[in-house]
Design a protein around this motif. Structure first.
Motif, PDB file in Angstrom:
ATOM      1  N   PHE A 110      -5.063   6.737  10.035  1.00 30.38           N
ATOM      2  CA  PHE A 110      -5.637   6.667   8.697  1.00 30.38           C
ATOM      3  C   PHE A 110      -4.919   5.667   7.906  1.00 30.38           C
ATOM      4  O   PHE A 110      -3.659   5.454   8.122  1.00 30.38           O
ATOM      5  CB  PHE A 110      -5.555   7.788   7.758  1.00 30.38           C
ATOM      6  CG  PHE A 110      -6.910   8.781   8.081  1.00 30.38           C
ATOM      7  CD1 PHE A 110      -8.291   8.810   7.801  1.00 30.38           C
ATOM      8  CD2 PHE A 110      -6.661  10.090   8.714  1.00 30.38           C
ATOM      9  CE1 PHE A 110      -9.189   9.541   8.014  1.00 30.38           C
ATOM     10  CE2 PHE A 110      -7.455  10.867   9.093  1.00 30.38           C
ATOM     11  CZ  PHE A 110      -9.059  10.587   8.613  1.00 30.38           C
ATOM     12  N   TYR A 111      -5.627   4.716   7.025  1.00 31.65           N
ATOM     13  CA  TYR A 111      -5.012   4.029   6.001  1.00 31.65           C
ATOM     14  C   TYR A 111      -4.348   5.252   4.909  1.00 31.65           C
ATOM     15  O   TYR A 111      -5.278   5.760   4.385  1.00 31.65           O
ATOM     16  CB  TYR A 111      -5.718   3.144   5.173  1.00 31.65           C
ATOM     17  CG  TYR A 111      -5.461   1.764   5.700  1.00 31.65           C
ATOM     18  CD1 TYR A 111      -4.599   0.729   5.478  1.00 31.65           C
ATOM     19  CD2 TYR A 111      -6.502   1.110   6.668  1.00 31.65           C
ATOM     20  CE1 TYR A 111      -4.522  -0.567   5.804  1.00 31.65           C
ATOM     21  CE2 TYR A 111      -6.377  -0.121   7.375  1.00 31.65           C
ATOM     22  CZ  TYR A 111      -5.174  -0.978   6.864  1.00 31.65           C
ATOM     23  OH  TYR A 111      -5.304  -2.207   7.347  1.00 31.65           O
ATOM     24  N   GLN A 112      -3.096   5.302   4.510  1.00 32.24           N
ATOM     25  CA  GLN A 112      -2.775   5.985   3.742  1.00 32.24           C
ATOM     26  C   GLN A 112      -1.607   5.783   2.700  1.00 32.24           C
ATOM     27  O   GLN A 112      -1.104   4.554   2.850  1.00 32.24           O
ATOM     28  CB  GLN A 112      -1.650   6.919   4.805  1.00 32.24           C
ATOM     29  CG  GLN A 112      -1.224   8.669   4.025  1.00 32.24           C
ATOM     30  CD  GLN A 112      -0.708   9.450   4.700  1.00 32.24           C
ATOM     31  OE1 GLN A 112      -0.927   9.455   6.048  1.00 32.24           O
ATOM     32  NE2 GLN A 112      -0.036  10.545   4.215  1.00 32.24           N
ATOM     33  N   ASP A 120       0.265  11.714  -0.084  1.00 35.44           N
ATOM     34  CA  ASP A 120      -1.028  12.138  -0.096  1.00 35.44           C
ATOM     35  C   ASP A 120      -2.128  11.189  -0.459  1.00 35.44           C
ATOM     36  O   ASP A 120      -1.635  10.397  -1.399  1.00 35.44           O
ATOM     37  CB  ASP A 120      -1.141  13.363  -1.042  1.00 35.44           C
ATOM     38  CG  ASP A 120      -0.306  14.485  -0.542  1.00 35.44           C
ATOM     39  OD1 ASP A 120      -0.183  14.427   0.517  1.00 35.44           O
ATOM     40  OD2 ASP A 120      -0.058  15.497  -1.325  1.00 35.44           O
ATOM     41  N   SER A 179     -11.005   6.850   4.276  1.00 33.32           N
ATOM     42  CA  SER A 179     -11.896   6.804   5.407  1.00 33.32           C
ATOM     43  C   SER A 179     -12.907   5.729   5.549  1.00 33.32           C
ATOM     44  O   SER A 179     -13.104   5.232   4.490  1.00 33.32           O
ATOM     45  CB  SER A 179     -12.703   8.294   5.093  1.00 33.32           C
ATOM     46  OG  SER A 179     -11.936   9.360   5.380  1.00 33.32           O
ATOM     47  N   ASN A 208      -1.324   4.202   8.898  1.00 36.03           N
ATOM     48  CA  ASN A 208      -0.311   5.222   9.398  1.00 36.03           C
ATOM     49  C   ASN A 208      -0.714   5.539  11.186  1.00 36.03           C
ATOM     50  O   ASN A 208      -1.702   6.110  11.253  1.00 36.03           O
ATOM     51  CB  ASN A 208      -0.503   6.579   8.625  1.00 36.03           C
ATOM     52  CG  ASN A 208       0.659   7.534   9.191  1.00 36.03           C
ATOM     53  OD1 ASN A 208       1.193   7.681  10.164  1.00 36.03           O
ATOM     54  ND2 ASN A 208       0.853   8.679   8.116  1.00 36.03           N
ATOM     55  N   THR A 245      -1.392   9.251  12.269  1.00 33.52           N
ATOM     56  CA  THR A 245      -2.718  10.196  11.726  1.00 33.52           C
ATOM     57  C   THR A 245      -3.912   9.274  11.917  1.00 33.52           C
ATOM     58  O   THR A 245      -5.083   9.854  12.053  1.00 33.52           O
ATOM     59  CB  THR A 245      -2.669  10.570  10.175  1.00 33.52           C
ATOM     60  OG1 THR A 245      -2.545   9.340   9.321  1.00 33.52           O
ATOM     61  CG2 THR A 245      -1.384  11.072   9.775  1.00 33.52           C
ATOM     62  N   TYR A 283      -2.100   1.092   0.274  1.00 38.28           N
ATOM     63  CA  TYR A 283      -2.442   1.820   1.252  1.00 38.28           C
ATOM     64  C   TYR A 283      -1.734   1.024   2.658  1.00 38.28           C
ATOM     65  O   TYR A 283      -2.024  -0.292   2.626  1.00 38.28           O
ATOM     66  CB  TYR A 283      -3.963   2.314   1.613  1.00 38.28           C
ATOM     67  CG  TYR A 283      -4.530   2.902   0.421  1.00 38.28           C
ATOM     68  CD1 TYR A 283      -4.463   4.365   0.388  1.00 38.28           C
ATOM     69  CD2 TYR A 283      -4.858   2.384  -0.972  1.00 38.28           C
ATOM     70  CE1 TYR A 283      -5.034   5.105  -0.644  1.00 38.28           C
ATOM     71  CE2 TYR A 283      -5.239   3.157  -1.767  1.00 38.28           C
ATOM     72  CZ  TYR A 283      -5.538   4.540  -1.627  1.00 38.28           C
ATOM     73  OH  TYR A 283      -5.878   5.362  -2.584  1.00 38.28           O
ATOM     74  N   GLY A 338     -11.298   6.719   9.436  1.00 40.25           N
ATOM     75  CA  GLY A 338     -10.031   6.315  10.432  1.00 40.25           C
ATOM     76  C   GLY A 338     -10.222   5.515  11.315  1.00 40.25           C
ATOM     77  O   GLY A 338     -11.156   5.155  11.687  1.00 40.25           O
ATOM     78  N   GLN A 346      -5.589   9.480   1.509  1.00 40.19           N
ATOM     79  CA  GLN A 346      -5.921   8.390   2.743  1.00 40.19           C
ATOM     80  C   GLN A 346      -7.319   8.002   2.652  1.00 40.19           C
ATOM     81  O   GLN A 346      -8.207   8.639   1.824  1.00 40.19           O
ATOM     82  CB  GLN A 346      -5.807   9.166   4.114  1.00 40.19           C
ATOM     83  CG  GLN A 346      -6.389  10.666   4.166  1.00 40.19           C
ATOM     84  CD  GLN A 346      -6.311  11.188   5.310  1.00 40.19           C
ATOM     85  OE1 GLN A 346      -5.181  11.335   5.991  1.00 40.19           O
ATOM     86  NE2 GLN A 346      -7.162  12.189   5.690  1.00 40.19           N
ATOM     87  N   PHE A 356       4.925   7.272   3.242  1.00 39.52           N
ATOM     88  CA  PHE A 356       3.571   7.775   2.854  1.00 39.52           C
ATOM     89  C   PHE A 356       3.541   9.018   1.871  1.00 39.52           C
ATOM     90  O   PHE A 356       4.201   9.983   2.071  1.00 39.52           O
ATOM     91  CB  PHE A 356       3.109   8.367   4.474  1.00 39.52           C
ATOM     92  CG  PHE A 356       2.772   7.101   5.303  1.00 39.52           C
ATOM     93  CD1 PHE A 356       1.900   6.250   5.107  1.00 39.52           C
ATOM     94  CD2 PHE A 356       3.604   6.551   6.461  1.00 39.52           C
ATOM     95  CE1 PHE A 356       1.558   5.193   5.839  1.00 39.52           C
ATOM     96  CE2 PHE A 356       3.480   5.728   7.351  1.00 39.52           C
ATOM     97  CZ  PHE A 356       2.314   4.996   7.121  1.00 39.52           C
TER      98      PHE A 356
END
Length: 523
Positions: free
Chosen positions: A245-247, A257, A261, A240, A243, A237, A263, A259, A255
């Protein structure tokens, strides 16, 4: 001559002594106190509060230590209050409007990363445990239910707030003392979470449930460029910035799908303001609510001024008997707290049991749905707000009527004018000019009349097909509140702050109009 010259000299000496041994030690002490407040704030990452405290306290110290700034000592408390309670919240609101701050983006990047790194994964066998002791002195006993075995910890204090490692020793019997109940374990859950138990074979255990300690390892491992690798699945991860978030990323570093939490907060520029313009699920209700807010404020002002002015003329009519009693009864709604009156009206307008519907049903056989029909709900709001606001306007008009010379009415009577001609020809023109600033202020107040909407309708009935929660009776201020705290997809403080900024600009424009109207009135 020597006696006359010695008096000013002694006063100068005393002043110099106070300046050197009293004033400057107090200045140094206050400076140290300011540093004592600011440094912990800065160390905890509260940079804005630390900066604000340093500026306000430093300015106060400079003003009160400098004799040349004596006049500012009387102005500074007001300026500091404006800065602390007006400018600072305003600056924070505008700053939030340019970020993605919300229920899932409340942390800074460093804090969100540390939260993810603190997550652990069970990687070994588990051991049951029991607490023995009383008060704050406890001992832990670990048991291996599969292979057998008992290990006992040294005595520890459960609420000292420190991370610690306890070396467990093999034992043939549990520790002396009463065994703690599940309630005791629950009460000291946080303290137990700070313990690391080390077995004789070197295994390190952490609490994993209310009855077990397990061998745990970090769930995520920090890598290059702040990347996190899932130690269980091996998935990588990366943060990002688009966004917050760690994605998850694929083999090419793109990147995909997935992510993590929580964020973190990132700047989004004008995105929140553009959402108000471009997102149809926000734009349509925003424009409709904006128009309704203006209509509601105008109707309320017109009705309260009209009713208040007419009633003020009636209770000032000398031929009316019992004027004092009527005046008292008409002012009573102003004396009752508004939230009590609103809740009473909420019961009166109840569709099934409210007195208003019971009376309408008895007379006309109808039971209007005041809270379900948009038009009726808005009509109800205007009626209730007019009831709450007319006493204030009546009191103002009663005072202004005293300033109108009686000679004008006497001359009008000699010309054969009637009461209506006197009202529209003399009373209304002479009252409306001094009332203009207050009318504009009343419009600005009703523009942000949050209490009435929240207590009476809560914005309902709700609109269908909107991206954010919105109702037919929402004003801009209640709409902003619902976005900030009642959003179905999470609280969106950034969008709410953007709308609040727009409201500030609108109300600020009204304030400028108010100032200009006041200047025109009293010039």
């Amino acid at each position: 001559m020597s006696k006359l010259g010695s008096a000013p000299l002694s006063r100068r000496s005393a002043r110099r002594w106070r300046h050197r041994y009293v004033k400057w030690p107090m200045v140094v002490f206050c400076a140290l106190a300011i540093a004592w407040m600011v440094i912990p704030m800065y160390a905890r990452g509260e940079y804005l509060f630390a900066m604000l405290t340093l500026i306000l306290a430093g300015a106060w110290l400079a003003i009160f230590a400098n004799a040349g700034a004596y006049a500012w000592r009387y102005v500074y408390p007001g300026l500091a209050g404006v800065g602390l309670f007006v400018l600072f919240p305003l600056a924070c609101t505008i700053g939030i409007a340019f970020t993605n701050y919300g229920s899932v983006h409340q942390l800074t990047f460093d804090r969100a990363q540390s939260v993810l790194l603190e997550r652990q994964l069970q990687s070994g066998k588990s051991y049951g445990f029991s607490l023995y002791g009383q008060d704050d002195a406890w001992r832990l006993a670990l048991t291996d239910d599969v292979n057998g075995g008992l290990w006992v910890s040294p005595v520890f204090t459960a609420d000292d707030g420190r991370e610690r490692t306890l070396v467990m020793q093999a034992s043939d019997a549990p520790p002396a003392g009463a065994r703690g109940t599940l309630r005791a374990v629950t009460r000291h859950r946080q303290a137990l979470g700070r313990l690391t138990l080390q077995l004789p074979d070197g295994a390190r255990l952490r609490i994993s449930s209310l009855r077990q300690f397990s061998s745990l390892r970090p769930l995520y491992v920090l890598g290059e460029r702040d990347s996190l690798t899932d130690s269980h699945s091996g998935k990588e991860y990366r943060p990002n910035p688009a966004t917050g978030f760690y994605q998850a990323v694929n083999a090419e570093g793109r990147f995909v799908d997935g992510q993590l939490s929580p964020g973190y907060t990132v700047p989004v520029g004008w995105k929140n303001f553009m959402r108000v313009v471009q997102d149809q699920g926000i734009q349509k209700p925003f424009l409709a609510i904006f128009v309704w807010t203006i209509v509601f404020s105008l109707l309320t002002v017109v009705l309260t001024v009209a009713i208040g002015m007419v009633l003020a003329c009636v209770v000032q009519w000398e031929a009316l008997r019992g004027r004092a009693l009527y005046r008292l009864l008409l002012i009573l709604p102003y004396a009752v707290p508004s939230f009590i009156s609103i809740l009473i009206f909420k019961g009166l307008f109840n569709q099934s049991f409210g007195e208003i519907n019971l009376m309408l049903n008895a007379l006309f056989g109808i039971r209007p749905s005041w809270f379900q029909a948009p038009l009726l709900a808005r009509l109800m709001l205007v009626v209730v707000n007019a009831w709450l606001g007319y006493p204030y306007m009546m009191i103002l008009c009663m005072g202004l009527l005293k300033s109108i010379p009686d000679d004008l009415y006497e001359a009008s009577a000699m010309d054969g004018a009637g009461p209506l001609q006197n009202f529209f020809g003399i009373t209304l023109p002479l009252l409306i000019k001094p009332l203009t600033p207050l009318i504009i202020a009343s419009f600005a107040f009703n523009f942000n009349n949050f209490v009435l909407i929240q207590l009476l309708t809560n914005g309902g009935p709700d609109r269908i097909g909107t991206t954010t929660p919105a109702g037919y009776t929402d004003l801009l201020v209640s709409y902003t509140y619902r976005i900030a705290f009642e959003g179905g997809g999470g609280q969106d403080f950034g969008l709410a702050a953007a709308i609040a900024t727009i409201i500030f600009l609108l109300v600020g424009g009204l304030a400028i109009l108010n100032l200009k109207a006041t200047r025109l009135t009293f010039d």
